[in-house]
Design a protein around this motif. Structure first.
Motif, PDB file in Angstrom:
ATOM      1  N   ALA A   1      37.649 -25.127  21.537  1.00 49.49           N
ATOM      2  CA  ALA A   1      36.396 -24.412  22.029  1.00 49.49           C
ATOM      3  C   ALA A   1      35.853 -24.981  23.373  1.00 49.49           C
ATOM      4  N   ILE A   2      36.852 -26.549  23.719  1.00 48.06           N
ATOM      5  CA  ILE A   2      36.130 -26.650  25.429  1.00 48.06           C
ATOM      6  C   ILE A   2      37.848 -25.832  25.932  1.00 48.06           C
ATOM      7  N   LEU A   3      38.541 -25.540  25.828  1.00 47.20           N
ATOM      8  CA  LEU A   3      39.637 -24.962  26.523  1.00 47.20           C
ATOM      9  C   LEU A   3      39.540 -23.928  26.637  1.00 47.20           C
ATOM     10  N   LEU A   4      38.423 -22.841  25.698  1.00 44.20           N
ATOM     11  CA  LEU A   4      38.988 -21.172  25.535  1.00 44.20           C
ATOM     12  C   LEU A   4      37.422 -21.211  27.098  1.00 44.20           C
ATOM     13  N   PRO A   5      36.569 -21.765  27.762  1.00 48.08           N
ATOM     14  CA  PRO A   5      36.221 -21.258  28.789  1.00 48.08           C
ATOM     15  C   PRO A   5      36.838 -21.476  29.978  1.00 48.08           C
ATOM     16  N   ILE A   6      37.579 -21.744  29.996  1.00 46.19           N
ATOM     17  CA  ILE A   6      38.207 -22.669  30.902  1.00 46.19           C
ATOM     18  C   ILE A   6      39.489 -21.998  31.016  1.00 46.19           C
ATOM     19  N   LEU A   7      40.044 -20.879  30.715  1.00 47.20           N
ATOM     20  CA  LEU A   7      40.849 -20.504  29.854  1.00 47.20           C
ATOM     21  C   LEU A   7      40.971 -18.943  30.386  1.00 47.20           C
ATOM     22  N   VAL A   8      39.121 -18.734  29.973  1.00 47.95           N
ATOM     23  CA  VAL A   8      38.939 -17.407  30.654  1.00 47.95           C
ATOM     24  C   VAL A   8      38.400 -17.249  32.695  1.00 47.95           C
ATOM     25  N   VAL A   9      38.005 -18.700  32.451  1.00 50.20           N
ATOM     26  CA  VAL A   9      38.172 -18.418  33.901  1.00 50.20           C
ATOM     27  C   VAL A   9      39.033 -18.859  35.451  1.00 50.20           C
ATOM     28  N   GLN A  10      40.447 -19.055  34.738  1.00 49.37           N
ATOM     29  CA  GLN A  10      42.062 -19.341  34.687  1.00 49.37           C
ATOM     30  C   GLN A  10      42.158 -17.895  35.100  1.00 49.37           C
ATOM     31  N   ASP A  11      41.736 -16.931  33.647  1.00 52.40           N
ATOM     32  CA  ASP A  11      42.578 -15.635  34.113  1.00 52.40           C
ATOM     33  C   ASP A  11      41.818 -14.779  34.922  1.00 52.40           C
ATOM     34  N   MET A  12      40.674 -14.781  35.612  1.00 51.37           N
ATOM     35  CA  MET A  12      40.332 -14.453  36.508  1.00 51.37           C
ATOM     36  C   MET A  12      41.419 -14.232  37.567  1.00 51.37           C
ATOM     37  N   ILE A  13      41.066 -15.404  38.090  1.00 53.05           N
ATOM     38  CA  ILE A  13      41.529 -15.836  39.180  1.00 53.05           C
ATOM     39  C   ILE A  13      43.216 -15.027  38.702  1.00 53.05           C
ATOM     40  N   SER A  14      44.153 -15.363  37.919  1.00 47.72           N
ATOM     41  CA  SER A  14      45.441 -15.587  37.809  1.00 47.72           C
ATOM     42  C   SER A  14      45.705 -13.350  38.269  1.00 47.72           C
ATOM     43  N   VAL A  15      44.481 -12.201  37.215  1.00 50.27           N
ATOM     44  CA  VAL A  15      44.415 -11.659  37.685  1.00 50.27           C
ATOM     45  C   VAL A  15      44.546 -10.947  38.959  1.00 50.27           C
ATOM     46  N   ILE A  16      43.730 -11.588  39.629  1.00 50.01           N
ATOM     47  CA  ILE A  16      43.055 -10.970  41.093  1.00 50.01           C
ATOM     48  C   ILE A  16      44.435 -11.460  41.714  1.00 50.01           C
ATOM     49  N   ALA A  17      45.452 -12.632  41.407  1.00 53.50           N
ATOM     50  CA  ALA A  17      46.364 -12.760  42.628  1.00 53.50           C
ATOM     51  C   ALA A  17      47.710 -12.123  41.939  1.00 53.50           C
ATOM     52  N   TYR A  18      47.773 -11.311  40.757  1.00 47.78           N
ATOM     53  CA  TYR A  18      48.516 -10.725  39.868  1.00 47.78           C
ATOM     54  C   TYR A  18      48.196  -9.373  39.576  1.00 47.78           C
ATOM     55  N   ARG A  19      47.142  -8.552  40.366  1.00 51.70           N
ATOM     56  CA  ARG A  19      46.378  -7.508  39.842  1.00 51.70           C
ATOM     57  C   ARG A  19      47.340  -6.329  39.978  1.00 51.70           C
ATOM     58  N   ALA A  20      48.238  -6.583  40.555  1.00 47.51           N
ATOM     59  CA  ALA A  20      49.344  -4.952  41.175  1.00 47.51           C
ATOM     60  C   ALA A  20      50.227  -5.259  40.925  1.00 47.51           C
ATOM     61  N   THR A  21      50.306  -6.452  40.009  1.00 43.57           N
ATOM     62  CA  THR A  21      51.967  -6.103  39.790  1.00 43.57           C
ATOM     63  C   THR A  21      52.430  -6.681  37.887  1.00 43.57           C
TER      64      THR A  21
END
Length: 254
Positions: free
Chosen positions: A45-65
């Motif tokens: 439960a603690i890690l899931l919100p962290i994962l969601v935020v990290q996902d947002m950063i990764s999506v920005i970085a790899y949005r075109a690939t």
């Protein structure tokens, strides 16, 4: 949360960041690590919100690939997989899931390492629609039950030998979507609390930094070395899952 929690949580968040940066699989060690000091449910439960935020950063970085076909096929399976896991959450043995996924990961990764070492690494598996759907369903199911969704994804995608940035981008987009799908079921299962969300927030700066660190390292790693690293991580993570599963069974878990 006392000091022992942060001694476990800080390296766990760093591992998640490296995973979201592209080293898929290593993040699966995060929940067991935090679960050394608090309950596995609370750790998730603690890690899931962290994962969601990290996902947002990764999506920005790899949005075109990313690969559209693989993503759609895998997500078509992941959605019912997550839903089925939610329905069976109180009945499915997490230890059995971890044991099965761990064994499959070790066998698959070890086999691929042997193939590469024999100079047959250039062989590319042709993607199959049904196999992709099944791997997506398995990934969604195991991600919801035991936060172990990476091996089924990798079993389907790695043999295709996609370009490194496409492989990482597809992984990022897939798990970003799966993690969002898990938020509502986790909430309905009562796994969020104000205290846990506050703790998650305190770890967010580290989560952001570690994700960018993972992206930086991956983009400076050669494709051949990257694939070898992923296989080795699969063996290590698979071994950890097998250990967890056997330990639970030995302790009387079902």
């Amino acid at each position: 949360m006392d000091l022992s929690f942060y001694v476990a949580a800080i390296p766990a968040v760093v591992l998640l960041g490296l995973s979201k940066g592209g080293f898929s699989g290593v993040g699966m060690l995060a929940t067991p690590l935090v679960a050394l000091v608090i309950s596995p449910v609370e750790a998730a439960a603690i890690l899931l919100p962290i994962l969601v935020v990290q996902d947002m950063i990764s999506v920005i970085a790899y949005r075109a690939t990313w690969d559209r076909w693989n993503l759609l096929v895998l997500l078509a399976g992941a959605l019912p997989g997550v839903f089925l896991a939610y329905l069976l959450a109180a009945r499915v043995s997490e230890s059995a899931v971890e044991l099965a996924v761990g064994l499959i990961s070790i066998v698959f990764a070890a086999r691929r390492l042997v193939i590469d070492r024999r100079g047959q690494g250039e062989l590319t598996a042709k993607p199959n629609l049904l196999i992709g759907w099944l791997c997506g369903a398995a990934s969604g199911f195991t991600s919801m039950i035991a936060h172990a969704g990476t091996p089924p994804f990798q079993i389907f995608v790695i043999p295709q030998r996609l370009p490194q940035n496409i492989f990482v981008g597809t992984s990022v987009m897939f798990f970003a979507t799966v993690n969002l799908l898990k938020v509502l079921p986790y909430f309905m299962l009562g796994q969020f609390s104000a205290k846990n969300l506050i703790v998650s927030t305190t770890l967010l700066p580290l989560a952001v930094l570690s994700t960018w660190l993972g992206i930086y390292i991956v983009r400076r790693t050669s494709s051949a070395r990257f694939i070898t690293i992923i296989y080795i991580l699969m063996v290590l993570v698979g071994g950890k899952l097998v250990f967890n599963g056997l330990s639970d069974f030995a302790a009387g878990g079902v």
